[in-house]
Write an enzyme that holds these catalytic residues in place. Structure first.
Site, PDB file in Angstrom:
ATOM      1  N   ASP A   1      -9.192  -5.558 -18.444  1.00 29.82           N
ATOM      2  CA  ASP A   1     -10.193  -6.641 -19.372  1.00 29.82           C
ATOM      3  C   ASP A   1      -7.916  -6.418 -20.215  1.00 29.82           C
ATOM      4  O   ASP A   1      -7.888  -5.848 -20.374  1.00 29.82           O
ATOM      5  CB  ASP A   1     -11.160  -5.877 -20.967  1.00 29.82           C
ATOM      6  CG  ASP A   1     -10.967  -6.773 -21.491  1.00 29.82           C
ATOM      7  OD1 ASP A   1     -10.673  -7.679 -22.354  1.00 29.82           O
ATOM      8  OD2 ASP A   1     -11.521  -6.305 -22.922  1.00 29.82           O
TER       9      ASP A   1
ATOM     10  N   HIS B   1       0.726  -1.391  -0.431  1.00 33.66           N
ATOM     11  CA  HIS B   1      -0.056  -0.110   0.400  1.00 33.66           C
ATOM     12  C   HIS B   1       0.764   0.929  -0.319  1.00 33.66           C
ATOM     13  O   HIS B   1      -0.191   2.388  -0.402  1.00 33.66           O
ATOM     14  CB  HIS B   1      -0.824  -0.277   0.767  1.00 33.66           C
ATOM     15  CG  HIS B   1      -2.237   0.826   1.206  1.00 33.66           C
ATOM     16  ND1 HIS B   1      -1.965   2.110   0.503  1.00 33.66           N
ATOM     17  CD2 HIS B   1      -3.671   0.929   1.302  1.00 33.66           C
ATOM     18  CE1 HIS B   1      -3.820   2.175   0.190  1.00 33.66           C
ATOM     19  NE2 HIS B   1      -3.869   1.701   1.262  1.00 33.66           N
TER      20      HIS B   1
END
Length: 436
Positions: free
Chosen positions: A384, A167
């Protein structure tokens, strides 16, 4: 402490040995040390996420591992700090040593169909943990790679991309931008949003100027002995869904006494969860209860942070009050606290928080604290890699026991889901309080 999940299960997965994927070219990469801002310093935890892609009738997934691996080598040219190692600098802060060592990449095969995963909304370390790669024996954050990737193919032809990322390298927005850029590269597309990787624009000031109180760092005494409850009880994860009708009822309840005139989905749900968790954990009346949540600071600066800013552009803001006040007063009391904490976040507040860390090296205390993070604006499911968009995505686990996560479900994004973990006895009470 054992973690149990309502949809827990194990899947048979065989993994290849990891290979290190390096940037395809070193033309745009730098050696030496890469600066992390003070907004990056306090959240050096590993985030594990998975993205599920169903079989494509017109396209085999036999080569999906190669496609995603080659795309990773290309995209790392732009995001080269992810190939380095986390270090502690001479002034005691985290910094990245840019070695271009590479990102561990694993290909795996699951001896089952992908539908055994079911709904992955609820974190399930036992099952989903098999779909991400963690370095064996790496127990300290400095021993863990900044990024790892695993592609797991299922017998049905579907596949899962599992990713771990530190993070301190990305907040939710920049992580989403990285994954989307990776996917665009896999489809041989030009990057829609090249990263802006110079974090020195968020350096502390000389001299530091702390002009705001920073209660997010305030230490709270655990007068309710909650630490023992977490140690002795099992931790249970659960999810709670709020459709538009339920959210409308909550907003109406929050505004019915006239204290507040309006509220957003985020403010009303955050206030609801803060109150309910405080009650479920049986905090004593005089116990201080703290709420922390992240606010995106990108637009707060003048000028705003550059588009594609690669790093943490978020800052933590804070509410604190006695448990008795929070529980006994109406929902509007908590909502107003949340609204005021959001209003506090200006460029001046963020610069003050950056300077506060520079002077104190303090980290936010999580005693008697709920930390809410929202992914409701993040479109991970639109990723995608060439086999269609992800059919679902989720977290393997939540990074800290104090964390609650808000995210949107479904293509129409009309349902907001709350994820959190609680000791199992407290979860029973929390579930009852969520029947709103």
């Amino acid at each position: 402490m054992e973690a149990i999940c309502e949809n827990g299960g194990l899947i048979p997965v065989s993994k290849s040995e990891p290979i290190l994927v390096q940037p395809e070219t070193s033309l745009n990469t730098n050696q030496g040390f890469y600066f992390l801002s003070n907004l990056d310093q306090n959240i050096a935890v590993i985030i594990q996420t998975v993205y599920c892609f169903k079989p494509d009738e017109n396209k085999s997934s036999d080569n999906v591992g190669d496609v995603i691996k080659r795309a990773l080598a290309k995209i790392l040219v732009h995001f080269y700090p992810l190939t380095g190692n986390l270090r502690v600098s001479s002034d005691g802060k985290l910094i990245v040593e840019c070695t271009n060592r590479g990102v561990p990449f694993v290909e795996a095969e699951a001896d089952c169909n992908m539908d055994v995963l079911g709904d992955i909304t609820v974190p399930d370390p036992g099952m989903l943990g098999k779909l991400v790669y963690t370095v064996p024996g790496a127990n300290h954050i400095l021993e863990m790679p900044l990024l790892t990737a695993q592609v797991t193919r299922f017998k049905c032809g579907g596949f899962v991309l599992g990713m771990t990322i530190n993070h301190c390298m990305t907040d939710g927005i920049s992580a989403m931008e990285f994954v989307h850029s990776w996917a665009e590269t896999a489809r041989s597309k030009t990057l829609t949003l090249p990263p802006f990787i110079d974090r020195t624009i968020l350096r502390s000031r000389e001299p530091p100027s702390i002009k705001y109180p920073h209660k997010e760092f305030q230490e709270i005494t655990d007068t309710s002995n909650m630490s023992t409850l977490y140690q002795e009880d099992q931790l249970m994860y659960n999810s709670f869904q709020f459709n538009q009708e339920k959210i409308a009822r909550l907003k109406k309840t929050a505004m019915e006494d006239g204290i507040i005139k309006n509220c957003t989905t985020f403010t009303v749900l955050t206030a609801l969860v803060w109150r309910a968790r405080t009650k479920a954990l049986k905090m004593k009346p005089n116990q201080q209860s703290k709420l922390l949540f992240a606010v995106d600071g990108r637009s707060k600066f003048n000028p705003p942070l550059p588009k594609g800013y690669f790093g943490n552009g978020i800052v933590l803001t804070c509410c604190i009050c006695n448990a008795s006040e929070l529980i006994e007063k109406p929902l509007s009391f908590a909502v107003e606290h949340v609204q005021n904490a959001i209003k506090m976040v200006t460029e001046g507040f963020i610069r003050s928080a950056i300077d506060y860390f520079e002077v104190t090296r303090a980290r936010p205390s999580l005693t008697a604290t709920l930390l809410v993070t929202s992914w409701t604006r993040l479109d991970f499911d639109t990723t995608d890699f060439g086999w269609g968009e992800a059919v679902q995505s989720g977290c393997v686990n939540l990074p800290e026991k104090e964390v609650a996560l808000l995210l949107c479900n479904g293509r129409d994004r009309k349902i907001t889901t709350l994820l959190l973990g609680l000791p199992i006895t407290a979860m029973k009470t929390f579930q009852e309080l969520m029947q709103v």
